[in-house]
Design a protein around this motif. Structure first.
Motif, mmCIF file in Angstrom:
data_model
loop_
_atom_site.group_PDB
_atom_site.id
_atom_site.type_symbol
_atom_site.label_atom_id
_atom_site.label_comp_id
_atom_site.label_asym_id
_atom_site.label_seq_id
_atom_site.Cartn_x
_atom_site.Cartn_y
_atom_site.Cartn_z
ATOM 1 N N MET A 1 38.041 -15.943 -0.792
ATOM 2 C CA MET A 1 39.201 -16.932 -0.380
ATOM 3 C C MET A 1 38.086 -17.312 0.306
ATOM 4 O O MET A 1 37.529 -17.034 1.955
ATOM 5 C CB MET A 1 40.029 -16.932 1.139
ATOM 6 N N SER A 2 38.180 -19.070 0.528
ATOM 7 C CA SER A 2 37.268 -20.325 1.535
ATOM 8 C C SER A 2 37.868 -19.688 3.217
ATOM 9 O O SER A 2 39.128 -19.529 2.900
ATOM 10 C CB SER A 2 37.262 -21.286 0.832
ATOM 11 N N GLN A 3 36.995 -20.122 3.525
ATOM 12 C CA GLN A 3 37.113 -19.705 5.340
ATOM 13 C C GLN A 3 37.934 -20.943 5.578
ATOM 14 O O GLN A 3 38.534 -21.129 5.842
ATOM 15 C CB GLN A 3 36.098 -20.010 6.354
ATOM 16 N N LEU A 4 37.845 -22.293 4.908
ATOM 17 C CA LEU A 4 38.426 -23.407 5.175
ATOM 18 C C LEU A 4 39.793 -23.614 4.753
ATOM 19 O O LEU A 4 40.978 -23.633 5.055
ATOM 20 C CB LEU A 4 37.416 -24.012 4.798
ATOM 21 N N LYS A 5 39.945 -22.559 3.401
ATOM 22 C CA LYS A 5 41.677 -22.106 2.614
ATOM 23 C C LYS A 5 42.480 -22.247 4.358
ATOM 24 O O LYS A 5 43.460 -21.897 4.305
ATOM 25 C CB LYS A 5 41.038 -21.992 1.419
ATOM 26 N N GLU A 6 41.894 -20.952 4.919
ATOM 27 C CA GLU A 6 42.283 -19.893 5.408
ATOM 28 C C GLU A 6 42.872 -20.792 6.872
ATOM 29 O O GLU A 6 43.351 -20.845 7.802
ATOM 30 C CB GLU A 6 41.548 -18.662 5.971
ATOM 31 N N LEU A 7 41.524 -21.157 7.201
ATOM 32 C CA LEU A 7 42.121 -22.460 8.463
ATOM 33 C C LEU A 7 42.593 -23.534 8.465
ATOM 34 O O LEU A 7 43.535 -23.891 8.838
ATOM 35 C CB LEU A 7 41.253 -22.509 9.127
ATOM 36 N N TYR A 8 42.681 -24.292 7.131
ATOM 37 C CA TYR A 8 43.593 -25.557 6.976
ATOM 38 C C TYR A 8 43.605 -25.972 6.378
ATOM 39 O O TYR A 8 44.685 -27.255 5.831
ATOM 40 C CB TYR A 8 42.197 -26.922 6.888
ATOM 41 N N GLN A 9 44.447 -24.729 5.269
ATOM 42 C CA GLN A 9 45.545 -25.098 4.691
ATOM 43 C C GLN A 9 46.995 -25.405 4.152
ATOM 44 O O GLN A 9 47.262 -26.601 4.446
ATOM 45 C CB GLN A 9 45.937 -23.620 3.325
ATOM 46 N N GLU A 10 46.504 -25.102 5.271
ATOM 47 C CA GLU A 10 48.949 -25.410 6.366
ATOM 48 C C GLU A 10 48.515 -27.058 7.366
ATOM 49 O O GLU A 10 49.588 -27.484 7.034
ATOM 50 C CB GLU A 10 49.137 -24.517 7.017
ATOM 51 N N GLN A 11 47.313 -26.663 7.417
ATOM 52 C CA GLN A 11 47.559 -28.516 8.528
ATOM 53 C C GLN A 11 47.737 -29.405 6.716
ATOM 54 O O GLN A 11 48.250 -30.046 7.896
ATOM 55 C CB GLN A 11 46.701 -28.564 8.652
ATOM 56 N N LEU A 12 46.343 -29.400 5.907
ATOM 57 C CA LEU A 12 46.745 -30.077 5.275
ATOM 58 C C LEU A 12 48.007 -30.032 4.872
ATOM 59 O O LEU A 12 48.451 -31.345 4.181
ATOM 60 C CB LEU A 12 45.816 -29.823 4.154
ATOM 61 N N GLN A 13 48.966 -29.519 4.450
ATOM 62 C CA GLN A 13 50.441 -28.861 3.535
ATOM 63 C C GLN A 13 51.368 -29.347 4.910
ATOM 64 O O GLN A 13 51.471 -30.615 4.081
ATOM 65 C CB GLN A 13 50.308 -28.243 3.191
ATOM 66 N N GLU A 14 50.787 -29.456 5.740
ATOM 67 C CA GLU A 14 51.918 -30.693 6.803
ATOM 68 C C GLU A 14 51.349 -32.267 6.469
ATOM 69 O O GLU A 14 52.441 -33.348 6.544
ATOM 70 C CB GLU A 14 52.023 -30.021 8.236
ATOM 71 N N ILE A 15 50.315 -32.358 7.290
ATOM 72 C CA ILE A 15 49.526 -33.580 7.081
ATOM 73 C C ILE A 15 49.872 -34.654 5.746
ATOM 74 O O ILE A 15 50.254 -35.039 5.587
ATOM 75 C CB ILE A 15 48.122 -33.526 6.715
ATOM 76 N N LEU A 30 34.863 -27.063 -2.375
ATOM 77 C CA LEU A 30 33.417 -28.268 -2.507
ATOM 78 C C LEU A 30 33.325 -28.900 -0.914
ATOM 79 O O LEU A 30 31.947 -28.815 -0.310
ATOM 80 C CB LEU A 30 34.745 -29.829 -3.103
ATOM 81 N N GLY A 31 33.954 -28.692 -0.141
ATOM 82 C CA GLY A 31 34.147 -28.589 1.245
ATOM 83 C C GLY A 31 32.958 -27.783 2.098
ATOM 84 O O GLY A 31 32.237 -28.044 2.919
ATOM 85 N N ASP A 32 33.260 -26.097 2.071
ATOM 86 C CA ASP A 32 32.466 -25.409 1.898
ATOM 87 C C ASP A 32 31.120 -25.550 1.558
ATOM 88 O O ASP A 32 29.677 -25.146 2.915
ATOM 89 C CB ASP A 32 32.995 -23.859 1.642
ATOM 90 N N PHE A 33 30.823 -26.279 0.831
ATOM 91 C CA PHE A 33 29.039 -26.934 0.372
ATOM 92 C C PHE A 33 28.699 -28.124 0.895
ATOM 93 O O PHE A 33 27.697 -27.923 1.790
ATOM 94 C CB PHE A 33 28.971 -27.229 -1.404
ATOM 95 N N ILE A 34 30.244 -29.090 0.595
ATOM 96 C CA ILE A 34 29.585 -29.799 2.083
ATOM 97 C C ILE A 34 28.882 -29.397 3.234
ATOM 98 O O ILE A 34 28.148 -29.752 3.685
ATOM 99 C CB ILE A 34 30.359 -31.501 1.819
ATOM 100 N N LEU A 35 30.126 -28.751 3.911
ATOM 101 C CA LEU A 35 29.849 -28.401 5.440
ATOM 102 C C LEU A 35 28.535 -27.183 5.559
ATOM 103 O O LEU A 35 28.030 -27.888 7.073
ATOM 104 C CB LEU A 35 30.820 -27.948 5.533
#
Length: 185
Positions: A1-15, A30-35
């Motif tokens: 699983m992507s570290q970004l997904k672990e960290l920000y999935q819930e925040q994005l769902q809330e936003i 894609l976010g992992d790649f860009i960052l």
């Protein structure tokens, strides 16, 4: 699983008020790649896609990961995201993630059946009355954009239409396409 997904999935769902719906793995890949790119490399990457720019949930993810996210002024409304980087007349099920310098040209995550979750990425161009083009994932859309950029630049160069500018875009797209080797969901 992507570290970004672990960290920000819930925040994005809330936003985006999508508490029961997960953003797709390809979105975070894609976010992992860009960052993973330097600032200059990020600019080159977007340029290689004929000046594609992140917006909406993708820009939100990148901002969250870089610690620079701030809610828009109208965040107090219940569904501010409906107008946050959305195009006029877009359905709320279309979450715009990319735009270009060409007015009205945009791509977004599709959520037309919430029970099934996101079903890919749609492309819409306000000046073109044809139907929406749908890609299986955000990664497939980026790969298709590379193919289109290369084909379009070759055609413009062949017609001697601003050949030097499009030769630079072509070289940039040819350089970045093999570097972007992320597999789709």
């Amino acid at each position: 699983m992507s570290q970004l997904k672990e960290l920000y999935q819930e925040q994005l769902q809330e936003i985006y008020r999508l508490n029961e719906i997960e953003f797709p793995d390809s979105f975070f890949a894609l976010g992992d790649f860009i960052l993973s790119l330097s600032t200059d490399e990020q600019e080159d990457f977007w340029s290689s896609l004929l000046n594609l720019y992140p917006t909406g949930p993708l820009q939100c993810l990148l901002d969250l990961a870089q610690g620079s996210f701030t809610r828009p002024e109208h965040a107090h409304t219940e569904f501010y995201w409906l107008v946050y980087d959305q195009y006029y007349m877009d359905l709320p099920e279309f979450l715009t993630c990319f735009t270009t310098d060409t007015a009205g040209q945009h791509w977004g995550l599709l959520l037309d059946d919430p029970a099934l979750g996101f079903r890919g990425v749609g492309y819409f161009y306000n000046a073109d009355p044809s139907s929406m083009v749908i890609y299986d994932s955000i990664l497939d859309m980026i790969n298709a954009r590379f193919d289109d950029a290369i084909e379009d630049c070759e055609a413009w160069i062949a017609r001697d239409f601003d050949a030097e500018t499009y030769r630079e875009y072509l070289e940039c797209a040819q350089l970045w396409k093999p570097r972007f080797n992320i597999k789709s969901d």
